[in-house]
Design a protein around this motif. Structure first.
Motif, mmCIF file in Angstrom:
data_model
loop_
_atom_site.group_PDB
_atom_site.id
_atom_site.type_symbol
_atom_site.label_atom_id
_atom_site.label_comp_id
_atom_site.label_asym_id
_atom_site.label_seq_id
_atom_site.Cartn_x
_atom_site.Cartn_y
_atom_site.Cartn_z
ATOM 1 N N LYS A 74 27.676 29.609 49.226
ATOM 2 C CA LYS A 74 28.517 30.797 49.267
ATOM 3 C C LYS A 74 29.704 30.653 50.210
ATOM 4 O O LYS A 74 30.548 31.551 50.291
ATOM 5 N N ASP A 75 29.770 29.564 50.931
ATOM 6 C CA ASP A 75 30.896 29.302 51.824
ATOM 7 C C ASP A 75 32.139 29.058 50.965
ATOM 8 O O ASP A 75 32.125 28.193 50.091
ATOM 9 N N PRO A 76 33.239 29.800 51.197
ATOM 10 C CA PRO A 76 34.435 29.625 50.354
ATOM 11 C C PRO A 76 35.154 28.301 50.562
ATOM 12 O O PRO A 76 36.003 27.930 49.751
ATOM 13 N N HIS A 77 34.832 27.571 51.621
ATOM 14 C CA HIS A 77 35.516 26.289 51.821
ATOM 15 C C HIS A 77 34.702 25.298 52.661
ATOM 16 O O HIS A 77 35.207 24.725 53.615
ATOM 17 N N SER A 78 33.465 25.083 52.281
ATOM 18 C CA SER A 78 32.702 24.011 52.918
ATOM 19 C C SER A 78 33.030 22.690 52.234
ATOM 20 O O SER A 78 32.980 22.588 51.009
ATOM 21 N N PRO A 79 33.322 21.631 53.011
ATOM 22 C CA PRO A 79 33.668 20.341 52.386
ATOM 23 C C PRO A 79 32.476 19.632 51.754
ATOM 24 O O PRO A 79 32.661 18.639 51.048
ATOM 25 N N HIS A 80 31.273 20.145 51.982
ATOM 26 C CA HIS A 80 30.071 19.440 51.526
ATOM 27 C C HIS A 80 29.699 19.745 50.076
ATOM 28 O O HIS A 80 28.670 19.288 49.594
ATOM 29 N N PHE A 81 30.557 20.488 49.373
ATOM 30 C CA PHE A 81 30.308 20.775 47.969
ATOM 31 C C PHE A 81 31.449 20.265 47.081
ATOM 32 O O PHE A 81 31.527 20.630 45.903
ATOM 33 N N PHE A 82 32.312 19.423 47.672
ATOM 34 C CA PHE A 82 33.469 18.913 46.936
ATOM 35 C C PHE A 82 33.623 17.419 47.202
ATOM 36 O O PHE A 82 33.276 16.934 48.271
ATOM 37 N N THR A 83 34.165 16.711 46.223
ATOM 38 C CA THR A 83 34.311 15.261 46.363
ATOM 39 C C THR A 83 35.492 14.880 47.241
ATOM 40 O O THR A 83 35.512 13.789 47.806
ATOM 41 N N ASP A 84 36.490 15.766 47.341
ATOM 42 C CA ASP A 84 37.640 15.452 48.179
ATOM 43 C C ASP A 84 38.294 16.739 48.670
ATOM 44 O O ASP A 84 37.960 17.841 48.218
ATOM 45 N N VAL A 85 39.231 16.598 49.591
ATOM 46 C CA VAL A 85 39.869 17.746 50.224
ATOM 47 C C VAL A 85 40.722 18.529 49.233
ATOM 48 O O VAL A 85 40.912 19.748 49.387
ATOM 49 N N PHE A 86 41.215 17.874 48.178
ATOM 50 C CA PHE A 86 42.056 18.560 47.202
ATOM 51 C C PHE A 86 41.237 19.534 46.351
ATOM 52 O O PHE A 86 41.682 20.642 46.062
ATOM 53 N N GLN A 87 40.032 19.124 45.956
ATOM 54 C CA GLN A 87 39.152 20.026 45.211
ATOM 55 C C GLN A 87 38.770 21.227 46.068
ATOM 56 O O GLN A 87 38.759 22.366 45.597
ATOM 57 N N MET A 88 38.434 20.961 47.343
ATOM 58 C CA MET A 88 38.084 22.058 48.240
ATOM 59 C C MET A 88 39.254 23.021 48.402
ATOM 60 O O MET A 88 39.075 24.255 48.362
ATOM 61 N N SER A 89 40.446 22.484 48.571
ATOM 62 C CA SER A 89 41.623 23.326 48.772
ATOM 63 C C SER A 89 41.928 24.164 47.533
ATOM 64 O O SER A 89 42.351 25.324 47.649
ATOM 65 N N GLY A 161 50.754 26.517 55.765
ATOM 66 C CA GLY A 161 49.535 27.282 56.064
ATOM 67 C C GLY A 161 48.292 26.709 55.410
ATOM 68 O O GLY A 161 47.286 26.443 56.080
ATOM 69 N N PRO A 162 48.301 26.505 54.086
ATOM 70 C CA PRO A 162 47.141 25.902 53.425
ATOM 71 C C PRO A 162 46.814 24.496 53.927
ATOM 72 O O PRO A 162 45.642 24.109 53.973
ATOM 73 N N ILE A 163 47.823 23.719 54.308
ATOM 74 C CA ILE A 163 47.563 22.377 54.838
ATOM 75 C C ILE A 163 46.814 22.466 56.162
ATOM 76 O O ILE A 163 45.845 21.738 56.396
ATOM 77 N N HIS A 164 47.240 23.364 57.026
ATOM 78 C CA HIS A 164 46.513 23.562 58.283
ATOM 79 C C HIS A 164 45.067 23.952 58.004
ATOM 80 O O HIS A 164 44.132 23.428 58.635
ATOM 81 N N GLY A 165 44.875 24.873 57.073
ATOM 82 C CA GLY A 165 43.522 25.307 56.732
ATOM 83 C C GLY A 165 42.681 24.181 56.182
ATOM 84 O O GLY A 165 41.502 24.042 56.529
ATOM 85 N N ALA A 166 43.267 23.351 55.339
ATOM 86 C CA ALA A 166 42.533 22.243 54.736
ATOM 87 C C ALA A 166 42.084 21.236 55.786
ATOM 88 O O ALA A 166 40.949 20.742 55.754
ATOM 89 N N ILE A 167 42.962 20.935 56.738
ATOM 90 C CA ILE A 167 42.608 19.995 57.808
ATOM 91 C C ILE A 167 41.435 20.521 58.615
ATOM 92 O O ILE A 167 40.463 19.808 58.880
ATOM 93 N N VAL A 168 41.515 21.787 58.997
ATOM 94 C CA VAL A 168 40.459 22.379 59.822
ATOM 95 C C VAL A 168 39.145 22.483 59.053
ATOM 96 O O VAL A 168 38.079 22.101 59.560
ATOM 97 N N ASN A 169 39.198 22.976 57.832
ATOM 98 C CA ASN A 169 37.969 23.182 57.061
ATOM 99 C C ASN A 169 37.307 21.869 56.683
ATOM 100 O O ASN A 169 36.070 21.776 56.655
ATOM 101 N N TRP A 170 38.107 20.856 56.362
ATOM 102 C CA TRP A 170 37.536 19.576 55.966
ATOM 103 C C TRP A 170 37.044 18.783 57.175
ATOM 104 O O TRP A 170 35.869 18.430 57.272
ATOM 105 N N CYS A 171 37.926 18.537 58.116
ATOM 106 C CA CYS A 171 37.563 17.705 59.281
ATOM 107 C C CYS A 171 36.576 18.417 60.202
ATOM 108 O O CYS A 171 35.655 17.784 60.735
ATOM 109 N N GLY A 172 36.764 19.721 60.387
ATOM 110 C CA GLY A 172 35.923 20.468 61.321
ATOM 111 C C GLY A 172 34.500 20.670 60.864
ATOM 112 O O GLY A 172 33.669 21.177 61.630
ATOM 113 N N HIS A 173 34.186 20.298 59.620
ATOM 114 C CA HIS A 173 32.807 20.398 59.133
ATOM 115 C C HIS A 173 32.304 19.067 58.583
ATOM 116 O O HIS A 173 31.292 19.033 57.885
#
Length: 244
Positions: A74-89, A161-173
């Motif tokens: 249910k997490d709207p942007h956990s990197p652990h359910f996507f193959t890469d940062v682009f799919q997550m974004s 803005g979305p790039i900042h979010g992608a970096i934090v959500n992907w790398c930070g988890h």
């Protein structure tokens, strides 16, 4: 040199208002302020995010969902359910749009206590506004870029803005170390986080979501926190007492 200054200025000013206003204020209410300064911060968020302006209400709801369901399905942007940062974004963008356009009814516990300025939200989210800002970025590069490769930086300006979010959500988890067991996969990506203004202390933040200081260890410096302390001392904002 002018292009580098412009790029770094846009990067850090956009990021500052994303972490200060959208994250720490709209999402978590780590501080209070009067209506005048709220509108000032709102306007500055719009101006510095520009073509990638993020609606504070939609941002706050989605971020509260992230904390409640961190690294679950249910997490709207956990990197652990996507193959890469682009799919997550892409998935994150779709979730955000649903809230921005009010097409999805959030859970009751995620509603309210966030700033709203319907007129500026409408303007900032409009394609006209995004195209105007994009055109201004291009014009600045045409006027001052000294080498062709500098134009490769323009897509970052468009989607800051979305790039900042992608970096934090992907790398930070995904990457780094953990000070706390939060029953999720949050990490502190680096012990020194100036590039993302403290946002990559995700493990600390998930442990203490109400704390305005994202650092926990003595060497973990959150560069935004001293600015907030200064604003508190100047009575522009009032920091709230943090509870874990």
């Amino acid at each position: 040199m002018i292009i580098l200054i412009f790029f770094l200025g846009h990067w850090f000013l956009s990021l500052f208002f994303q972490t200060f206003f959208l994250h720490r204020y709209a999402s978590h209410k780590m501080f209070t302020t009067n209506k005048f300064f709220e509108r000032v911060f709102y306007m500055m968020t719009y101006l510095f995010q520009g073509s990638s302006f993020l609606n504070p209400r939609a941002y706050a709801i989605m971020h509260r969902e992230h904390h409640a369901y961190s690294d679950t399905e249910k997490d709207p942007h956990s990197p652990h359910f996507f193959t890469d940062v682009f799919q997550m974004s892409w998935y994150t963008a779709k979730s955000y749009k649903m809230h921005e356009r009010r097409l999805k009814e959030p859970e009751e516990r995620f509603k309210g206590n966030y700033p709203e300025w319907r007129f500026l939200d409408y303007i900032g989210s409009s394609m006209i506004s995004r195209l105007i800002f994009g055109g201004l970025y291009v014009a600045f590069y045409v006027a001052f870029a000294e080498y062709w490769w500098m134009f490769l930086l323009l897509p970052i300006h468009f989607l800051m803005g979305p790039i900042h979010g992608a970096i934090v959500n992907w790398c930070g988890h995904k990457y780094g170390y953990a000070n706390f067991d939060n029953n999720d996969k949050s990490k502190n990506t680096t012990p020194f986080d100036f590039l993302m203004l403290g946002e990559l202390f995700q493990n600390n933040h998930h442990k203490r979501p109400n704390s305005a200081n994202f650092g926990a260890k003595w060497f973990e410096i959150d560069p935004v926190y001293p600015v907030m302390k200064l604003m508190h001392w100047m009575r522009i904002i009032k920091l709230r007492k943090a509870y874990s």
